[in-house]
Design an enzyme around this catalytic site. Structure first.
Site: not given
Ligand code: NAD
Length: 499
Positions: A152, A176, A229, A284, A384
Site C-alpha cells: 500500500f 496486483k 511485509s 520501507c 517493524e
Molecule cells: P502486505 O504484506 O500486507 O501486502 C503486500 C501485498 O501482499 C498486497 O498486495 C497484499 O494484497 C498482499 N497480501 C496481503 N496479505 C496476503 C496474504 N495473506 N497472502 C497473499 N498476499 C497477501 O504489506 P503492506 O502492509 O501493503 O505494505 C507494508 C509493508 O511493505 C511493510 O512491511 C514495508 O516494510 C514493506 N515494504 C517493503 C519495501 C522494500 O523495498 N523492502 C518497500 C515498500 C514496502
C-alpha cells in the site's frame, strides 16, 4: 453520503466489465469515509488476465526495440504531464501529503527513464574467432508473463520499480496492487493505453490472497516481483519458487540511523525528522531507530524535539507536513506500540497519540512521536512499526551501535552520521544491510543502481531495477556459431576443443 466509485480490474486494454463476486472497501484515510469499492479477482478472472497477457506476449516479445522504446517514451511523457493527477489519486487513498505523492511518482519515473535505455541494456557480448571460424555471442530474451504484487505504501513507485523494465525487455505484465489504494494502478493502465501499448501487455488485477495465490501457482506466470511485509514476502518466495518461478520478494524493515559523537547534530536532527516522519513513517526506508553514540543523545533529542514542534499533521491536500495513517486498524496498532514502549519504561518525549490536526475528526491520525531510552528488548524497537514513531537508543561506542544493527533480523537500509571518513568507510564495510547512507538518511538508490535489502528484508537473489532488474526480467542464451567455408570438414567425436 459520498457516491462510491467502483474500481475494476484492467484486463486486455480495458476495464473488466463483469461484476465481482467479492469486493473490498476503499477509504480516504484523511476523512475515514469510504470512497470506493474495489473488485477482488477470483481464480477464473486471474486466469483470464494471464491468458490475455500470454496472447499479447506472442507479438510484444518479438516487437523491435525501436517500437518498444517509442511506446516507453510516449508513456514517460504522459506520466510526466499528468503526475499531479496521479499524485492526487495516491493522496486520496493512501493519505500521504500531495508533495510526497508527487515525489513518489518522480522517483518511479526515474526507473522508466532508465528502461528507455533498454537497447543499450540488452546488448550482449560478441567474441569473434573463439576457435577457427567460430564466433560466440550472448543474447537476452524476455521471460513471458510476469507478476508484480505491490504494497500500500507506494502505490505508484513500487510497481514502477518493475514494470518499465519488464515491458521494455518484451514481457507482458500482471500487476496486483494493494487493495487499500488500488486506483493508481488503473490510472497508470489508462496512460499505457494512451501511449500506444498493445492491449494485454499491461494488466491490473485487484484482490487479496486468492488473486496472489493464483498468480503464484499459475504455470504461465514466469516470475514474481513482490514487495510487502516480511511474513508475506517469505510465503510468496517459498510458494512461487516451489512452482518453478523466478521470485524477488522484498520484505519489511527496521532502519537504524547511527549518530557518532563527531557528527553535525543539526544535519543529523534534520535528517532524523525528515526520515522518521515523512509519509507518516510508512516508508520501507524510514528511520525508526536512532542510535546515539556517546554523549550526543541529550543535545540531539533536544534538537529533534524542537523541530518536531513545528510539524503540522493533517489532510495531505491542505499543505500539511504529515498525513494520516493508511487505515484505522494500522493507526491503532502503531499507537499500541507506543503504549507498550511506555509500559516497558521508555520515555515518551513527544506524544502523538492525541494530535492536533488540520483535518477531519474521522481521519486516522497519529502525530509524530519521539521515544527516548528505548532498549533492544522492547517491542517498539524489535518490530517493524511502520508509523511516525522514532525510538532513541543510547549506546557507548561505535562497536555497540554496529552490533545492534547487525543482529537485527531486518537489513533494508541504514545511515551513519559522522564527519570521520574512516569511521564511515569502516561502517559501509562492516554493516550487514543492503542500502547505506553516509550523512544521507533515506539512501534509496537511483534507478540505475539496484534496490534491495539483506536478511529478512529480501528473499531471492535479485534486487529491484538497475542492471539486476534487467537481468531478472530476461533469460540469457549463448550462441556458438560457425559458417562453413571451404576449409571445413571431418568427423571428430572428441569433446570440442578450441584450436
Ligand atoms: P502486505 O504484506 O500486507 O501486502 C503486500 C501485498 O501482499 C498486497 O498486495 C497484499 O494484497 C498482499 N497480501 C496481503 N496479505 C496476503 C496474504 N495473506 N497472502 C497473499 N498476499 C497477501 O504489506 P503492506 O502492509 O501493503 O505494505 C507494508 C509493508 O511493505 C511493510 O512491511 C514495508 O516494510 C514493506 N515494504 C517493503 C519495501 C522494500 O523495498 N523492502 C518497500 C515498500 C514496502
Amino acid at each position: 453520503m459520498t457516491e462510491l466509485t467502483r474500481i475494476p480490474h484492467w484486463i486486455n486494454g480495458a476495464p473488466y466489465a463483469a461484476a465481482a463476486e467479492r469486493t473490498g472497501e476503499v477509504f480516504n484515510p484523511a476523512t475515514g469515509i469510504q470512497t470506493g469499492v474495489v473488485d477482488f479477482a477470483s481464480v477464473e478472472v486471474m486466469n483470464e488476465a494471464v491468458a490475455a497477457a500470454k496472447a499479447a506476449f506472442a507479438d510484444w516479445g518479438k516487437s523491435s526495440l525501436a517500437k518498444r522504446v517509442s511506446v516507453l517514451f510516449a508513456f514517460r511523457e504522459l506520466l510526466n504531464t499528468r503526475k499531479d493527477e496521479l499524485a492526487a489519486i495516491i493522496t486520496s487513498q493512501h493519505g500521504k501529503v500531495l508533495s510526497d505523492a508527487v515525489g513518489e511518482v518522480t522517483r518511479g519515473q526515474e526507473v522508466l527513464e532508465f528502461a528507455c535505455g533498454i537497447p543499450h541494456l540488452l546488448k550482449g557480448g560478441y567474441s569473434e574467432g573463439v576457435s577457427t571460424g567460430v564466433d560466440v555471442y550472448s543474447i537476452r530474451q524476455p521471460l513471458g508473463v510476469v507478476g508484480i504484487i505491490s504494497p500500500f505504501n507506494f502505490p505508484a513507485m513500487v510497481p514502477l520499480w518493475f514494470f518499465p523494465i519488464a515491458i521494455a525487455a518484451g514481457n507482458t505484465v500482471i500487476v496486483k496492487p494493494s487493495e487499500k489504494d488500488p486506483s493508481a494502478a488503473n490510472f497508470i493502465a489508462e496512460l499505457w493505453k494512451e501511449a500506444g501499448l498493445p492491449d494485454g501487455v499491461f494488466n491490473v488485477v485487484h484482490g487479496d490472497k486468492v488473486a496472489v495465490d493464483s498468480l503464484l501457482t499459475h504455470p504461465d506466470v514466469k516470475s514474481i516481483s513482490f514487495v510487502g511485509s516480511t511474513p508475506i514476502a517469505r510465503y510468496v518466495y517459498e510458494t512461487g519458487t516451489a512452482h518453478g518461478k523466478r521470485v524477488q520478494a522484498l520484505g519489511g524493515a527496521k532502519n537504524h540511523m547511527i549518530v557518532l559523537p563527531d557528527a553535525d547534530l543539526d544535519l543529523a536532527a534534520d535528517a532524523a525528522v525528515n526520515a522518521g516522519f515523512g509519509s507518516a513513517g510508512e516508508r520501507c526506508m524510514a528511520i525508526s531507530a536512532l542510535v546515539a553514540v556517546g554523549d550526543v543523545a541529550d543535545p540531539l533529542v533536544a534538537k529533534i524535539t524542537e523541530r518536531m514542534s513545528k510539524l503540522r499533521t493533517g489532510d495531505g491536500t491542505r499543505g500539511t507536513d504529515m498525513g494520516p495513517l493508511v487505515t484505522k486498524v494500522h493507526r491503532d496498532k502503531v499507537a499500541s506500540y507506543v503504549d507498550a514502549g511506555e509500559a516497558a519504561g521508555a520515555t515518551i518525549v513527544v506524544d502523538g497519540r492525541n494530535p492536533e490536526v488540520d483535518g477531519e475528526p474521522g481521519g486516522y491520525w497519529l502525530g509524530p512521536t519521539l521515544i527516548d531510552n528505548v532498549t533492544t528488548d522492547m517491542s517498539v524497537y524489535a518490530d517493524e512499526i511502520f508509523g511516525p514513531v522514532l525510538s532513541v537508543l543510547r549506546v557507548a561506542s561505535y562497536d555497540e551501535a554496529l552490533e545492534m544493527v547487525n543482529v537485527h533480523p531486518y537489513g533494508n537500509g541504514t545511515a551513519i552520521f559522522t564527519n570521520d571518513g574512516g569511521a564511515a568507510r569502516r561502517f559501509q564495510n562492516e554493516v550487514e544491510v543492503g542500502m547505506i547512507g553516509i550523512n544521507v538518511p533515506i539512501p534509496v538508490p537511483m534507478a540505475y543502481y539496484s534496490f534491495g535489502g539483506w536478511k529478512n528484508s529480501l528473499f531471492g537473489d535479485s534486487h529491484a531495477h538497475g542492471t539486476e532488474g534487467v537481468h531478472f526480467f530476461t533469460r540469457g542464451k549463448v550462441v556458438t556459431s560457425r559458417w562453413l567455408d571451404p576449409s571445413h570438414g571431418g568427423i571428430n567425436l572428441g569433446f570440442p576443443q578450441n584450436v
